[in-house]
Design an enzyme around this catalytic site. Structure first.
Site, PDB file in Angstrom:
ATOM      1  CG  HIS A 191     -12.666 -39.643 -24.745  1.00 27.39           C
ATOM      2  ND1 HIS A 191     -13.042 -39.824 -26.048  1.00 27.39           N
ATOM      3  CD2 HIS A 191     -11.379 -40.061 -24.672  1.00 27.39           C
ATOM      4  CE1 HIS A 191     -12.014 -40.322 -26.746  1.00 27.39           C
ATOM      5  NE2 HIS A 191     -10.998 -40.484 -25.932  1.00 27.39           N
ATOM      6  CE  LYS A 240      -4.030 -39.658 -33.849  1.00 30.25           C
ATOM      7  NZ  LYS A 240      -4.181 -40.104 -32.482  1.00 30.25           N
ATOM      8  NE  ARG A 256      -9.712 -47.511 -24.802  1.00 30.21           N
ATOM      9  CZ  ARG A 256      -9.575 -47.458 -26.101  1.00 30.21           C
ATOM     10  NH1 ARG A 256     -10.631 -47.503 -26.865  1.00 30.21           N
ATOM     11  NH2 ARG A 256      -8.376 -47.359 -26.655  1.00 30.21           N
ATOM     12  CB  SER A 275     -12.458 -42.003 -31.605  1.00 29.75           C
ATOM     13  OG  SER A 275     -12.326 -41.429 -30.327  1.00 29.75           O
TER      14      SER A 275
HETATM   15  N1  COA Z   1     -12.858 -44.127 -23.628  1.00 29.01           N
HETATM   16  C1  COA Z   1     -13.028 -44.319 -24.944  1.00 29.01           C
HETATM   17  N2  COA Z   1     -12.031 -44.313 -25.840  1.00 29.01           N
HETATM   18  C2  COA Z   1     -10.816 -44.088 -25.373  1.00 29.01           C
HETATM   19  C3  COA Z   1     -10.555 -43.881 -24.021  1.00 29.01           C
HETATM   20  C4  COA Z   1     -11.642 -43.903 -23.127  1.00 29.01           C
HETATM   21  N3  COA Z   1     -11.480 -43.728 -21.821  1.00 29.01           N
HETATM   22  N4  COA Z   1      -9.237 -43.702 -23.869  1.00 29.01           N
HETATM   23  C5  COA Z   1      -8.696 -43.796 -25.088  1.00 29.01           C
HETATM   24  N5  COA Z   1      -9.656 -44.043 -25.993  1.00 29.01           N
HETATM   25  C6  COA Z   1      -9.463 -44.297 -27.422  1.00 29.01           C
HETATM   26  C7  COA Z   1      -9.988 -43.239 -28.320  1.00 29.01           C
HETATM   27  O1  COA Z   1     -11.355 -43.487 -28.591  1.00 29.01           O
HETATM   28  C8  COA Z   1      -9.117 -43.438 -29.546  1.00 29.01           C
HETATM   29  O2  COA Z   1      -9.636 -44.520 -30.284  1.00 29.01           O
HETATM   30  P1  COA Z   1      -9.280 -44.814 -31.835  1.00 29.01           P
HETATM   31  O3  COA Z   1      -7.842 -45.208 -31.872  1.00 29.01           O
HETATM   32  O4  COA Z   1     -10.212 -45.900 -32.161  1.00 29.01           O
HETATM   33  O5  COA Z   1      -9.565 -43.549 -32.605  1.00 29.01           O
HETATM   34  C9  COA Z   1      -7.792 -43.840 -28.945  1.00 29.01           C
HETATM   35  O6  COA Z   1      -8.098 -44.368 -27.665  1.00 29.01           O
HETATM   36  C10 COA Z   1      -6.830 -42.729 -28.703  1.00 29.01           C
HETATM   37  O7  COA Z   1      -7.498 -41.494 -28.622  1.00 29.01           O
HETATM   38  P2  COA Z   1      -7.432 -40.372 -27.540  1.00 29.01           P
HETATM   39  O8  COA Z   1      -7.852 -40.836 -26.186  1.00 29.01           O
HETATM   40  O9  COA Z   1      -8.249 -39.263 -28.090  1.00 29.01           O
HETATM   41  O10 COA Z   1      -5.913 -39.981 -27.387  1.00 29.01           O
HETATM   42  P3  COA Z   1      -4.660 -40.121 -28.301  1.00 29.01           P
HETATM   43  O11 COA Z   1      -4.036 -41.436 -27.995  1.00 29.01           O
HETATM   44  O12 COA Z   1      -4.960 -39.803 -29.706  1.00 29.01           O
HETATM   45  O13 COA Z   1      -3.818 -38.931 -27.659  1.00 29.01           O
HETATM   46  C11 COA Z   1      -1.830 -37.808 -26.987  1.00 29.01           C
HETATM   47  C12 COA Z   1      -2.470 -39.032 -27.556  1.00 29.01           C
HETATM   48  C13 COA Z   1      -2.477 -36.525 -27.460  1.00 29.01           C
HETATM   49  C14 COA Z   1      -1.975 -37.835 -25.470  1.00 29.01           C
HETATM   50  C15 COA Z   1      -0.377 -37.928 -27.382  1.00 29.01           C
HETATM   51  O14 COA Z   1      -0.299 -38.218 -28.768  1.00 29.01           O
HETATM   52  C16 COA Z   1       0.421 -36.667 -27.130  1.00 29.01           C
HETATM   53  O15 COA Z   1       0.701 -36.326 -26.012  1.00 29.01           O
HETATM   54  N6  COA Z   1       0.794 -35.981 -28.214  1.00 29.01           N
HETATM   55  C17 COA Z   1       1.604 -34.763 -28.146  1.00 29.01           C
HETATM   56  C18 COA Z   1       3.057 -35.014 -28.555  1.00 29.01           C
HETATM   57  C19 COA Z   1       3.778 -35.579 -27.388  1.00 29.01           C
HETATM   58  O16 COA Z   1       4.059 -34.918 -26.408  1.00 29.01           O
HETATM   59  N7  COA Z   1       4.067 -36.876 -27.497  1.00 29.01           N
HETATM   60  C20 COA Z   1       4.644 -37.631 -26.403  1.00 29.01           C
HETATM   61  C21 COA Z   1       6.110 -37.734 -26.537  1.00 29.01           C
HETATM   62  S1  COA Z   1       6.491 -39.226 -25.685  1.00 29.01           S
END
Ligand code: COA
Length: 173
Positions: A17, A41, A90, A128
């Site tokens: 990140h 979540k 990734r 994560s």
């Molecule tokens: N490096 C390391 N890990 C990464 C990464 C990177 N560059 N990019 C993503 N990841 C990993 C994280 O480590 C995490 O791993 P895990 O599944 O093992 O825990 C996973 O990818 C996802 O985590 P994160 O990057 O923190 O984002 P997320 O996918 O949880 O976030 C939102 C998603 C917040 C962007 C999305 O849910 C959202 O917009 N929510 C709001 C509601 C909404 O508007 N929804 C959309 C309607 S279509």
């Protein structure tokens, strides 16, 4: 002023990140790191803890703002008058998820744009959940997360050091 948003759960934030943040902040004037605080979540760390960790990890870095958000990303996008949302890629499976999210958000808000940055190859296997698992079993996470986050997680675990590893539950929310 060009404003980008980097949203995520950051449960916890990893070096992957941080690399995306470093590169994305070179593409805009202000990068808003938006931490999802979603009651629906389940996360290991509470929203307050995740905000605290991210703030500590990004301390003294210029051109960044850390916010907490609940609800739809497009609402934050509109509120902040953003030009794009940044996400790291990734793998192919990340692409599939990101393409769907980008398309759905574009339907909700036509001016919504997504900027996908490929992960650095050496960080493309960091996640994560791997960090949480290694930490829960007493492994060394110092090469996977920024130091303030490794310290925070270690502190959290030391509060539970009397428990066997399989019972150390990194839960919060
Ligand atoms: N490096 C390391 N890990 C990464 C990464 C990177 N560059 N990019 C993503 N990841 C990993 C994280 O480590 C995490 O791993 P895990 O599944 O093992 O825990 C996973 O990818 C996802 O985590 P994160 O990057 O923190 O984002 P997320 O996918 O949880 O976030 C939102 C998603 C917040 C962007 C999305 O849910 C959202 O917009 N929510 C709001 C509601 C909404 O508007 N929804 C959309 C309607 S279509």
């Amino acid at each position: 002023m060009r404003i980008f948003i980097y949203p995520g759960s950051f449960d916890p934030m990893t070096n992957g990140h941080v690399d995306i943040i470093r590169r994305a902040s070179g593409l805009c004037d202000l990068l808003i790191v938006a931490i999802l605080s979603n009651r629906h979540k389940k996360t290991a760390f509470s929203a307050d803890e995740r905000v605290e960790m991210v703030q500590a990890a990004l301390k003294n870095k210029k051109g960044l703002e850390v916010v907490r958000f609940d609800g739809l990303l497009v609402d934050l996008y509109r509120l902040k008058q953003a030009s794009a949302v940044v996400r790291g890629l990734r793998s192919e499976s990340d692409y599939r998820f990101e393409a769907e999210m980008a398309a759905a958000n574009k339907i909700l808000l036509p001016e919504y744009e997504t900027c996908l940055l490929p992960s650095r190859i050496d960080l493309s296997f960091t996640s994560s959940s791997i960090v949480r698992e290694v930490a829960a079993f007493g492994g060394n996470i110092s090469r996977m997360v920024p130091k303030p986050i490794a310290d925070f997680v270690a502190q959290r675990l030391s509060e539970k050091q009397d428990m066997p590893a399989e019972h150390i539950d990194l839960k919060g929310d």
